[in-house]
Design an enzyme around this catalytic site. Structure first.
Site, short mmCIF file in Angstrom:
data_model
loop_
_atom_site.label_atom_id
_atom_site.label_comp_id
_atom_site.label_asym_id
_atom_site.label_seq_id
_atom_site.Cartn_x
_atom_site.Cartn_y
_atom_site.Cartn_z
CG ASN A 252 13.52 -2.96 -40.24
OD1 ASN A 252 13.84 -3.64 -41.18
ND2 ASN A 252 14.35 -1.92 -39.94
CD GLU B 289 16.79 -2.55 -27.28
OE1 GLU B 289 17.00 -1.19 -27.87
OE2 GLU B 289 17.25 -2.96 -26.51
CB ILE C 19 22.00 1.50 -36.99
CG1 ILE C 19 22.77 1.10 -38.12
CG2 ILE C 19 21.02 0.34 -36.83
CD1 ILE C 19 23.86 0.07 -38.33
CB ALA C 20 19.31 5.35 -39.28
CB ILE C 21 21.44 3.22 -44.03
CG1 ILE C 21 22.70 2.51 -43.39
CG2 ILE C 21 22.34 3.48 -45.54
CD1 ILE C 21 23.90 3.33 -42.78
CE1 TYR D 252 20.97 -4.47 -37.15
CE2 TYR D 252 18.81 -4.96 -36.62
CZ TYR D 252 19.73 -4.00 -36.77
OH TYR D 252 19.52 -2.86 -37.28
#
Length: 147
Positions: free
Chosen positions: A110, A105, A71-73, A117
């Site tokens: 981070n 993970e 997941i990346a934004i 989460y």
């Protein structure tokens, strides 16, 4: 706009990673190809703004677990709720396939992602030492129980 990702999107996914991970691309083109062609049930969604992919998420189902593979934004668009939205879509997908858990993970460093989460119901299971190849950083293995 949110849509399913296609092979033609891989170049943009690599660009999103570079912007999100300080010039790094943790996943290669072949890694994305492998996931998009995986024999396991999966869903890859992209967030598109002005005809450019600005974020994405992948979930792969294995047995009764929906595993967030990536997941990346892009940083400019972080904090808008896009990551939470994508994770909720992954959960809907996993539940529709009778999954009991969601897992992922996250880098130990981070803290912003960990906070997201946890807010969404994930809990830490264990630390995975030297998980990330490029810098041997530890990962935190997290799970959300769906039932």
């Amino acid at each position: 706009m949110i849509r399913e990702l296609e092979l033609g999107d891989i170049k943009e996914l690599l660009a999103v990673q570079r912007l999100t991970y300080d010039g790094q691309t943790p996943w290669t083109r072949s890694g994305f190809l492998s996931e998009l062609y995986s024999r396991y049930t999966h869903l890859y969604l992209g967030v598109v703004h002005e005809e450019k992919v600005i974020g994405f998420m992948g979930v792969r189902l294995f047995l009764e677990d929906g595993h967030i593979t990536n997941i990346a934004i892009i940083p400019k668009f972080q904090g808008w709720g896009l990551g939470a939205f994508l994770l909720q879509e992954a959960e809907i997908f996993a539940k529709s396939h009778r999954c009991q858990t969601m897992s992922l993970e996250v880098r130990k460093s981070n803290s912003d992602a960990q906070r997201l989460y946890r807010r969404l119901g994930y809990v830490s299971r264990r630390v995975l030492p030297n998980y990330y190849n490029e810098n041997n950083e530890d990962a935190i293995d997290m799970v959300k129980y769906l039932c």
